[in-house]
Design a protein around this motif. Structure first.
Motif, PDB file in Angstrom:
ATOM      1  N   GLN A  43      -4.989   4.026  -3.991  1.00  0.00           N
ATOM      2  CA  GLN A  43      -4.258   3.058  -3.183  1.00  0.00           C
ATOM      3  C   GLN A  43      -3.828   1.904  -4.071  1.00  0.00           C
ATOM      4  OE1 GLN A  43      -2.054   2.287  -0.900  1.00  0.00           O
ATOM      5  NE2 GLN A  43      -3.345   3.520   0.461  1.00  0.00           N
ATOM      6  N   THR A  44      -2.865   1.126  -3.593  1.00  0.00           N
ATOM      7  CA  THR A  44      -2.356  -0.010  -4.366  1.00  0.00           C
ATOM      8  C   THR A  44      -2.198  -1.235  -3.477  1.00  0.00           C
ATOM      9  OG1 THR A  44      -0.053   0.650  -3.961  1.00  0.00           O
ATOM     10  CG2 THR A  44      -1.086   1.457  -5.995  1.00  0.00           C
ATOM     11  N   SER A  45      -2.077  -2.394  -4.118  1.00  0.00           N
ATOM     12  CA  SER A  45      -1.762  -3.639  -3.413  1.00  0.00           C
ATOM     13  C   SER A  45      -1.012  -4.557  -4.358  1.00  0.00           C
ATOM     14  CB  SER A  45      -3.030  -4.333  -2.903  1.00  0.00           C
ATOM     15  OG  SER A  45      -3.844  -4.746  -3.988  1.00  0.00           O
ATOM     16  N   ALA A  46      -0.148  -5.395  -3.801  1.00  0.00           N
ATOM     17  CA  ALA A  46       0.626  -6.364  -4.583  1.00  0.00           C
ATOM     18  C   ALA A  46       0.040  -7.752  -4.382  1.00  0.00           C
ATOM     19  CB  ALA A  46       2.094  -6.331  -4.161  1.00  0.00           C
ATOM     20  N   ASN A  47       0.120  -8.576  -5.429  1.00  0.00           N
ATOM     21  CA  ASN A  47      -0.441  -9.924  -5.329  1.00  0.00           C
ATOM     22  C   ASN A  47       0.498 -10.857  -4.567  1.00  0.00           C
ATOM     23  OD1 ASN A  47       1.371  -9.938  -7.768  1.00  0.00           O
ATOM     24  ND2 ASN A  47       0.791 -12.092  -7.767  1.00  0.00           N
ATOM     25  N   ASP A  48      -0.079 -11.922  -4.008  1.00  0.00           N
ATOM     26  CA  ASP A  48       0.688 -12.965  -3.341  1.00  0.00           C
ATOM     27  C   ASP A  48       1.279 -13.915  -4.386  1.00  0.00           C
ATOM     28  OD1 ASP A  48      -0.273 -11.805  -1.021  1.00  0.00           O
ATOM     29  OD2 ASP A  48      -1.899 -13.275  -0.784  1.00  0.00           O
ATOM     30  N   ASN A  49       2.272 -14.687  -3.971  1.00  0.00           N
ATOM     31  CA  ASN A  49       2.893 -15.650  -4.875  1.00  0.00           C
ATOM     32  C   ASN A  49       3.471 -16.807  -4.054  1.00  0.00           C
ATOM     33  OD1 ASN A  49       3.750 -16.798  -7.242  1.00  0.00           O
ATOM     34  ND2 ASN A  49       5.433 -15.375  -7.612  1.00  0.00           N
TER      35      ASN A  49
ATOM     36  N   LYS B  28       0.812  -1.211   0.000  1.00  0.00           N
ATOM     37  CA  LYS B  28       0.000   0.000   0.000  1.00  0.00           C
ATOM     38  C   LYS B  28       0.849   1.266   0.000  1.00  0.00           C
ATOM     39  CE  LYS B  28      -0.754   0.594   4.998  1.00  0.00           C
ATOM     40  NZ  LYS B  28      -1.792   0.599   6.056  1.00  0.00           N
ATOM     41  N   ILE B  29       0.282   2.331  -0.552  1.00  0.00           N
ATOM     42  CA  ILE B  29       0.945   3.637  -0.592  1.00  0.00           C
ATOM     43  C   ILE B  29       0.909   4.255   0.805  1.00  0.00           C
ATOM     44  CG2 ILE B  29       0.851   5.970  -1.537  1.00  0.00           C
ATOM     45  CD1 ILE B  29      -0.489   4.785  -4.037  1.00  0.00           C
ATOM     46  N   THR B  30       2.076   4.692   1.284  1.00  0.00           N
ATOM     47  CA  THR B  30       2.142   5.398   2.570  1.00  0.00           C
ATOM     48  C   THR B  30       2.467   6.874   2.406  1.00  0.00           C
ATOM     49  OG1 THR B  30       4.467   4.760   2.819  1.00  0.00           O
ATOM     50  CG2 THR B  30       2.815   3.315   3.807  1.00  0.00           C
ATOM     51  N   ALA B  31       2.960   7.276   1.222  1.00  0.00           N
ATOM     52  CA  ALA B  31       3.236   8.685   0.962  1.00  0.00           C
ATOM     53  C   ALA B  31       3.198   8.934  -0.544  1.00  0.00           C
ATOM     54  CB  ALA B  31       4.595   9.101   1.525  1.00  0.00           C
ATOM     55  N   LEU B  32       2.573  10.042  -0.940  1.00  0.00           N
ATOM     56  CA  LEU B  32       2.524  10.474  -2.334  1.00  0.00           C
ATOM     57  C   LEU B  32       3.441  11.685  -2.451  1.00  0.00           C
ATOM     58  CD1 LEU B  32       1.224  10.059  -5.119  1.00  0.00           C
ATOM     59  CD2 LEU B  32      -0.672  11.505  -4.375  1.00  0.00           C
ATOM     60  N   GLU B  33       4.629  11.480  -3.007  1.00  0.00           N
ATOM     61  CA  GLU B  33       5.664  12.511  -2.974  1.00  0.00           C
ATOM     62  C   GLU B  33       5.730  13.350  -4.247  1.00  0.00           C
ATOM     63  OE1 GLU B  33       8.600  10.014   0.069  1.00  0.00           O
ATOM     64  OE2 GLU B  33       9.104  10.111  -2.054  1.00  0.00           O
TER      65      GLU B  33
ATOM     66  N   THR C 134      10.842 -14.073  -6.516  1.00  0.00           N
ATOM     67  CA  THR C 134       9.398 -14.074  -6.553  1.00  0.00           C
ATOM     68  C   THR C 134       8.881 -12.966  -7.460  1.00  0.00           C
ATOM     69  OG1 THR C 134       7.403 -13.887  -5.183  1.00  0.00           O
ATOM     70  CG2 THR C 134       9.348 -12.719  -4.421  1.00  0.00           C
ATOM     71  N   GLN C 135       7.848 -13.274  -8.245  1.00  0.00           N
ATOM     72  CA  GLN C 135       7.308 -12.337  -9.228  1.00  0.00           C
ATOM     73  C   GLN C 135       5.963 -11.784  -8.746  1.00  0.00           C
ATOM     74  OE1 GLN C 135       4.484 -12.926 -11.610  1.00  0.00           O
ATOM     75  NE2 GLN C 135       4.765 -10.846 -12.357  1.00  0.00           N
ATOM     76  N   HIS C 136       5.756 -10.479  -8.951  1.00  0.00           N
ATOM     77  CA  HIS C 136       4.531  -9.838  -8.480  1.00  0.00           C
ATOM     78  C   HIS C 136       4.002  -8.825  -9.488  1.00  0.00           C
ATOM     79  CE1 HIS C 136       4.868 -11.507  -4.400  1.00  0.00           C
ATOM     80  NE2 HIS C 136       6.172 -11.348  -4.583  1.00  0.00           N
ATOM     81  N   LYS C 137       2.704  -8.528  -9.336  1.00  0.00           N
ATOM     82  CA  LYS C 137       2.043  -7.428 -10.019  1.00  0.00           C
ATOM     83  C   LYS C 137       1.502  -6.479  -8.954  1.00  0.00           C
ATOM     84  CE  LYS C 137       0.554 -10.183 -14.014  1.00  0.00           C
ATOM     85  NZ  LYS C 137      -0.597 -10.576 -14.866  1.00  0.00           N
ATOM     86  N   VAL C 138       1.350  -5.203  -9.326  1.00  0.00           N
ATOM     87  CA  VAL C 138       0.770  -4.219  -8.420  1.00  0.00           C
ATOM     88  C   VAL C 138      -0.466  -3.626  -9.088  1.00  0.00           C
ATOM     89  CG1 VAL C 138       1.119  -2.058  -7.168  1.00  0.00           C
ATOM     90  CG2 VAL C 138       3.011  -3.688  -7.392  1.00  0.00           C
TER      91      VAL C 138
END
Length: 225
Positions: free
Chosen positions: A60-66, A44-49, A90-94
């Motif tokens: 907001q965002t989230s990454a998938n499990d693998n 998840k996003i904690t700061a938008l800089e 490990t490979q992920h998408k957001v």
């Protein structure tokens, strides 16, 4: 800290390489584990800089499990103290959540979680529970923008390699006296990163800070010698 992690990895490899080959034993100095590992990141996003790309409020965002195969190598300095390092990719998408639910932020990223833990094994008879702690650095490889990011002009994405800490708990269960066993392991990482999105001209149009803090859960077989 980076030099410390690299030195520890090299030191563990050197110790293992110098250990004479011998038959399997529950009291051996080296243990190798072949594990199935679930990697459960947050993302998840904690700061938008920097928001030149124009993300709406509430994005907001989230990454998938693998689930990936993992190899762990452990050296026992004594009956109760060991040092362990793991190897996996490990490979992920957001994806988007909240105001951008369904958005495809990152189509692909590989993570190499270089980790070394110092472990203490409790004396509980044949079953060997343990706790551990140690430094980790996540290396991000081959990042690719998702369709939504590309549509908004983000042609290049980059995640910062960052240091963090891993806490560990688990149990080793010997199967006979020949060094074979079962292993269950759980690690909680405290890790953050920054996502940099640039346009075709090389101008950074989005910078966000993310909390990953994954759980890494493993189970498999072991051999100690």
């Amino acid at each position: 800290m980076k030099k410390l992690t690299v030195s520890a990895l090299l030191g563990a490899c050197a110790i293992i390489a110098a250990t004479p080959a011998q038959a399997g034993s529950t009291d051996g100095k080296v243990q190798v584990k072949l594990l199935a590992t679930g990697v459960l990141p947050d993302g998840k996003i904690t700061a938008l800089e920097n928001n030149a790309i124009g993300l709406p409020a509430g994005s907001q965002t989230s990454a998938n499990d693998n689930v990936v195969p993992t190899i762990a190598i452990e050296y026992f300095a004594s009956d109760n103290v060991s040092i362990e390092t793991i190897c996996c990719l490990t490979q992920h998408k957001v994806g988007g959540e909240g105001a951008i639910a369904g958005a495809k932020i990152l189509e692909h990223v590989l993570i190499l979680p270089a980790t070394v833990t110092l472990k203490y094994h409790l004396d509980a008879g044949p079953i060997k529970p343990y706790v551990g702690v140690g430094p980790s650095i996540f290396f991000y490889i081959d990042e690719k923008p998702g369709a939504t990011t590309a549509a908004l002009g983000g042609t290049k994405v980059k995640l910062d390699n960052k240091f963090g800490v891993a806490l560990q708990v688990g149990v080793d269960i010997p199967l006979g006296d020949k060094g074979f066993g079962l292993s269950l392991d759980a690690k909680k990482y405290f890790m953050s990163t920054r996502l940099h999105v640039s346009n075709a001209a090389g101008v950074e149009v989005l910078t966000t800070k993310h909390k990953l803090d994954p759980w890494v859960l493993s189970g498999g077989v072991s051999y100690r010698f």
